[in-house]
Write a protein that holds these residues in place. Structure first.
Motif, PDB file in Angstrom:
ATOM      1  N   VAL A   1     -16.766   5.672  23.393  1.00  0.00           N
ATOM      2  CA  VAL A   1     -15.920   6.766  22.922  1.00  0.00           C
ATOM      3  C   VAL A   1     -14.461   6.508  23.263  1.00  0.00           C
ATOM      4  N   GLU A   2     -14.209   6.019  24.488  1.00  0.00           N
ATOM      5  CA  GLU A   2     -12.841   5.726  24.909  1.00  0.00           C
ATOM      6  C   GLU A   2     -12.233   4.618  24.055  1.00  0.00           C
ATOM      7  N   LEU A   3     -13.024   3.595  23.747  1.00  0.00           N
ATOM      8  CA  LEU A   3     -12.538   2.478  22.932  1.00  0.00           C
ATOM      9  C   LEU A   3     -12.186   2.944  21.523  1.00  0.00           C
ATOM     10  N   ILE A   4     -13.051   3.780  20.933  1.00  0.00           N
ATOM     11  CA  ILE A   4     -12.804   4.297  19.588  1.00  0.00           C
ATOM     12  C   ILE A   4     -11.565   5.173  19.577  1.00  0.00           C
ATOM     13  N   THR A   5     -11.426   6.028  20.609  1.00  0.00           N
ATOM     14  CA  THR A   5     -10.259   6.913  20.699  1.00  0.00           C
ATOM     15  C   THR A   5      -8.966   6.120  20.765  1.00  0.00           C
ATOM     16  N   LYS A   6      -8.947   5.073  21.589  1.00  0.00           N
ATOM     17  CA  LYS A   6      -7.746   4.237  21.707  1.00  0.00           C
ATOM     18  C   LYS A   6      -7.398   3.565  20.383  1.00  0.00           C
ATOM     19  N   GLU A   7      -8.428   3.119  19.650  1.00  0.00           N
ATOM     20  CA  GLU A   7      -8.196   2.455  18.369  1.00  0.00           C
ATOM     21  C   GLU A   7      -7.623   3.426  17.348  1.00  0.00           C
ATOM     22  N   VAL A   8      -8.173   4.656  17.312  1.00  0.00           N
ATOM     23  CA  VAL A   8      -7.684   5.674  16.377  1.00  0.00           C
ATOM     24  C   VAL A   8      -6.232   6.008  16.678  1.00  0.00           C
ATOM     25  N   MET A   9      -5.905   6.206  17.955  1.00  0.00           N
ATOM     26  CA  MET A   9      -4.538   6.561  18.342  1.00  0.00           C
ATOM     27  C   MET A   9      -3.568   5.431  18.031  1.00  0.00           C
ATOM     28  N   ALA A  10      -4.016   4.187  18.226  1.00  0.00           N
ATOM     29  CA  ALA A  10      -3.154   3.041  17.930  1.00  0.00           C
ATOM     30  C   ALA A  10      -2.832   2.966  16.440  1.00  0.00           C
ATOM     31  N   ARG A  11      -3.862   3.204  15.611  1.00  0.00           N
ATOM     32  CA  ARG A  11      -3.645   3.170  14.165  1.00  0.00           C
ATOM     33  C   ARG A  11      -2.767   4.331  13.711  1.00  0.00           C
ATOM     34  N   LEU A  12      -2.927   5.478  14.363  1.00  0.00           N
ATOM     35  CA  LEU A  12      -2.109   6.641  14.021  1.00  0.00           C
ATOM     36  C   LEU A  12      -0.640   6.355  14.303  1.00  0.00           C
ATOM     37  N   LYS A  13      -0.349   5.799  15.480  1.00  0.00           N
ATOM     38  CA  LYS A  13       1.033   5.490  15.827  1.00  0.00           C
ATOM     39  C   LYS A  13       1.627   4.448  14.881  1.00  0.00           C
ATOM     40  N   GLU A  14       0.820   3.485  14.481  1.00  0.00           N
ATOM     41  CA  GLU A  14       1.283   2.462  13.534  1.00  0.00           C
ATOM     42  C   GLU A  14       1.623   3.093  12.191  1.00  0.00           C
ATOM     43  N   MET A  15       0.781   4.053  11.756  1.00  0.00           N
ATOM     44  CA  MET A  15       1.025   4.741  10.488  1.00  0.00           C
ATOM     45  C   MET A  15       2.301   5.561  10.548  1.00  0.00           C
ATOM     46  N   LEU A  16       2.529   6.255  11.667  1.00  0.00           N
ATOM     47  CA  LEU A  16       3.697   7.109  11.812  1.00  0.00           C
ATOM     48  C   LEU A  16       4.994   6.306  11.816  1.00  0.00           C
ATOM     49  N   SER A  17       4.931   5.101  12.322  1.00  0.00           N
ATOM     50  CA  SER A  17       6.151   4.292  12.416  1.00  0.00           C
ATOM     51  C   SER A  17       6.413   3.451  11.181  1.00  0.00           C
ATOM     52  N   SER A  18       5.381   3.267  10.344  1.00  0.00           N
ATOM     53  CA  SER A  18       5.538   2.347   9.219  1.00  0.00           C
ATOM     54  C   SER A  18       5.532   3.023   7.848  1.00  0.00           C
ATOM     55  N   LYS A  19       4.964   4.229   7.749  1.00  0.00           N
ATOM     56  CA  LYS A  19       4.858   4.873   6.448  1.00  0.00           C
ATOM     57  C   LYS A  19       6.230   5.270   5.930  1.00  0.00           C
ATOM     58  N   GLU A  20       6.512   4.978   4.689  1.00  0.00           N
ATOM     59  CA  GLU A  20       7.835   5.222   4.134  1.00  0.00           C
ATOM     60  C   GLU A  20       7.978   6.656   3.646  1.00  0.00           C
ATOM     61  N   CYS A  21       9.229   7.091   3.570  1.00  0.00           N
ATOM     62  CA  CYS A  21       9.511   8.408   2.994  1.00  0.00           C
ATOM     63  C   CYS A  21       9.532   8.268   1.477  1.00  0.00           C
ATOM     64  N   PHE A  22       8.931   9.233   0.784  1.00  0.00           N
ATOM     65  CA  PHE A  22       8.815   9.114  -0.665  1.00  0.00           C
ATOM     66  C   PHE A  22       9.713  10.084  -1.433  1.00  0.00           C
ATOM     67  N   THR A  23      10.605  10.774  -0.734  1.00  0.00           N
ATOM     68  CA  THR A  23      11.479  11.714  -1.422  1.00  0.00           C
ATOM     69  C   THR A  23      12.772  11.885  -0.641  1.00  0.00           C
ATOM     70  N   ASP A  24      13.816  12.276  -1.351  1.00  0.00           N
ATOM     71  CA  ASP A  24      15.098  12.532  -0.702  1.00  0.00           C
ATOM     72  C   ASP A  24      15.237  13.995  -0.303  1.00  0.00           C
ATOM     73  N   LYS A  25      14.300  14.837  -0.718  1.00  0.00           N
ATOM     74  CA  LYS A  25      14.368  16.252  -0.368  1.00  0.00           C
ATOM     75  C   LYS A  25      14.098  16.451   1.110  1.00  0.00           C
ATOM     76  N   LYS A  26      14.619  17.541   1.663  1.00  0.00           N
ATOM     77  CA  LYS A  26      14.392  17.846   3.072  1.00  0.00           C
ATOM     78  C   LYS A  26      12.923  18.199   3.290  1.00  0.00           C
ATOM     79  N   LYS A  27      12.391  17.688   4.398  1.00  0.00           N
ATOM     80  CA  LYS A  27      10.974  17.880   4.656  1.00  0.00           C
ATOM     81  C   LYS A  27      10.756  18.425   6.065  1.00  0.00           C
ATOM     82  N   VAL A  28       9.693  19.211   6.187  1.00  0.00           N
ATOM     83  CA  VAL A  28       9.296  19.769   7.480  1.00  0.00           C
ATOM     84  C   VAL A  28       7.829  19.436   7.699  1.00  0.00           C
ATOM     85  N   LEU A  29       7.486  19.052   8.928  1.00  0.00           N
ATOM     86  CA  LEU A  29       6.101  18.768   9.281  1.00  0.00           C
ATOM     87  C   LEU A  29       5.568  19.885  10.163  1.00  0.00           C
TER      88      LEU A  29
END
Length: 239
Positions: free
Chosen positions: A7-35
């Motif tokens: 479970v710990e190994l899977i959790t670490k892998e999921v979190m690592a992929r999440l952080k990679e996605m957050l840092s690499s995914k591009e913005c697709f619009t010039d409009k102001k966005k809120v998360l």
């Protein structure tokens, strides 16, 4: 490898992929966005609707892009467990992990005042235990989290200087939100396009002072939602 290690190994892998996605995914619009740090199905329609009415694109955890895309990040609801984890930097869920990343990156974070769920137990909880959560609330504030009402969020999210007035009473905050709703003629929330109506959804709507929702005749209202509607006197109108 035992179950806990797996479970710990899977959790670490999921979190690592999440952080990679957050840092690499591009913005697709010039409009102001809120998360808003909630799943799409749990977004408060009043909050997300007000942001969209003010020309913001609203994303949830389910479809978030790189954090650099957002003008601000909003904590809609914070459960007691989440408050403790956020204050202590514990990433036990996707929401908590994203929050940690947001704070480390120095992004604007707004927490809805009415979303602090521990405050609902002020009259029943042990005083010392209740005060413990107050310290967690103050910790988030020290991290740069700004507690706001709906009107404050709409006026401050653009980056204007935010000044906290500790003497502003809850009554004034309620009056401001009531004035906003009256100005924008928010009398009910239309949920006719939703197939499933949950207790969380009704609770979010009721928190914003609205006690009438429209649903489709084909919509399924969960038993917990029906119980909450009965106790809170939320009127469910089927069309």
């Amino acid at each position: 490898m035992n179950k806990e290690e797996l479970v710990e190994l899977i959790t670490k892998e999921v979190m690592a992929r999440l952080k990679e996605m957050l840092s690499s995914k591009e913005c697709f619009t010039d409009k102001k966005k809120v998360l808003i740090l909630e799943k799409a199905e749990d977004l408060c329609p009043v909050l997300s609707g007000a942001l969209r009415d003010n020309n913001y694109l609203v994303d949830s955890i389910d479809n978030m892009e790189a954090l650099e895309c957002y003008e601000g990040i909003v904590l809609q609801n914070i459960s007691p467990k989440e408050l403790a984890n956020l204050a202590n930097g514990i990433g036990g869920s996707v929401k908590e992990t994203v929050f940690t990343d947001v704070i480390l990156r120095g992004k604007k974070v707004f927490a809805m005042k009415k979303g602090l769920e521990y405050q609902n137990f002020g009259t029943t909880a042990n005083k010392q235990f209740f005060n413990l959560f107050k310290t967690y609330e103050e910790k988030l504030k020290s991290y740069g989290v700004v507690y706001v009402g709906l009107k404050e969020l709409l006026s401050e999210i653009d980056g204007a200087k935010y000044e906290v007035e500790e003497k502003v009473s809850k009554l004034k905050d309620n009056m401001e939100e009531k004035a906003y709703r009256e100005t924008n003629e928010v009398e009910f929330v239309d949920l006719t396009k939703k197939k499933l109506i949950s207790e969380v959804e009704l609770r979010n709507i009721y928190k914003n002072g609205i006690n009438k929702v429209l649903v489709s005749k084909k919509s399924i209202v969960t038993p917990l939602a029906m119980d909450y509607a009965r106790v809170s006197k939320v009127q469910i109108i089927k069309q």
